[in-house]
Design an enzyme around this catalytic site. Structure first.
Site, PDB file in Angstrom:
ATOM      1  N   SER A  48       0.793  -1.224   0.000  1.00 54.75           N
ATOM      2  CA  SER A  48       0.000   0.000   0.000  1.00 54.75           C
ATOM      3  C   SER A  48       0.827   1.277   0.000  1.00 54.75           C
ATOM      4  O   SER A  48       0.314   2.337  -0.334  1.00 54.75           O
ATOM      5  CB  SER A  48      -0.957   0.023   1.187  1.00 54.75           C
ATOM      6  OG  SER A  48      -0.250   0.218   2.394  1.00 54.75           O
ATOM      7  N   LYS A  89       0.604   4.647   6.803  1.00 54.27           N
ATOM      8  CA  LYS A  89      -0.065   5.473   5.789  1.00 54.27           C
ATOM      9  C   LYS A  89       0.487   6.886   5.850  1.00 54.27           C
ATOM     10  O   LYS A  89       1.231   7.245   6.748  1.00 54.27           O
ATOM     11  CB  LYS A  89      -1.588   5.516   6.012  1.00 54.27           C
ATOM     12  CG  LYS A  89      -2.276   4.173   6.012  1.00 54.27           C
ATOM     13  CD  LYS A  89      -2.236   3.475   4.691  1.00 54.27           C
ATOM     14  CE  LYS A  89      -2.874   2.087   4.806  1.00 54.27           C
ATOM     15  NZ  LYS A  89      -2.495   1.198   3.759  1.00 54.27           N
TER      16      LYS A  89
END
Length: 191
Positions: A48, A89
């Site tokens: 990701s 993230k």
């Protein structure tokens, strides 16, 4: 005479053992304090955050005072996503921000924001939008990022479970800011 030398040698050995034991105890305590309150390391699983951080890389996370400091836009953070998993993230929305994506451009408070770290991915998509259009309200039912929360996205927008799926991240769930990748050695870099 022999017993005097023997007693001195015995005291010397005991003193050396005691000094070594104290050094080991200090190192153990300092290591615990550093890991618990200052820094920790993680192994990244998943794609990701590619190409910024790759699957299997090891990173150092700065935990020092992070829980009382407001994260900055574009910080790479580790946070508790659930009881079993921590995610890495990028912070794109801070408390009070209105944000949306339109034509592959991030807008924060109606101002376009450059995301140079996505250039690699955008080139791969050959003119196609890399980040699909969305508004904060569409993905969270809120018009602004609430106080005490951030909005996060993975750099690999097509392959990321992030705030578009899990909602806002509470500040108290943030472990810390990613400072560097240190493994494999050929990929050492600071963030």
């Amino acid at each position: 005479m022999k017993s005097d030398t023997s007693a001195k040698a015995s005291r010397s050995v005991k003193r050396t053992v005691w000094n070594v034991a104290r050094i080991i105890a200090v190192v153990v305590v300092l290591s615990f304090v550093a890991r618990e309150f200052l820094f920790t390391n993680y192994i990244v699983y998943g794609k990701s955050m590619m190409p910024t951080i790759h699957d299997g890389e090891r990173i150092i996370v700065n935990k020092f005072n992070y829980e009382i400091n407001q994260p900055n836009r574009f910080d790479l953070i580790i946070f508790h996503a659930n009881e079993e998993s921590d995610y890495i993230k990028r912070v794109v929305g801070l408390p009070g921000d209105e944000l949306y994506y339109e034509d592959d451009i991030l807008y924060v408070n109606d101002e376009p924001i450059s995301e140079d770290y996505l250039d690699y991915h955008r080139e791969q998509y050959d003119g196609e939008p890399f980040t699909e259009d969305f508004t904060l309200e569409e993905v969270t039912s809120e018009t602004v990022v609430p106080d005490g929360h951030v909005f996060v996205l993975g750099d690999n927008r097509q392959n990321s479970v992030d705030s578009r799926d899990i909602g806002f991240v509470p500040l108290e769930e943030i472990v810390g800011r990613v400072n560097m990748a240190f493994w494999p050695p050929k990929s050492v870099r600071f963030f």
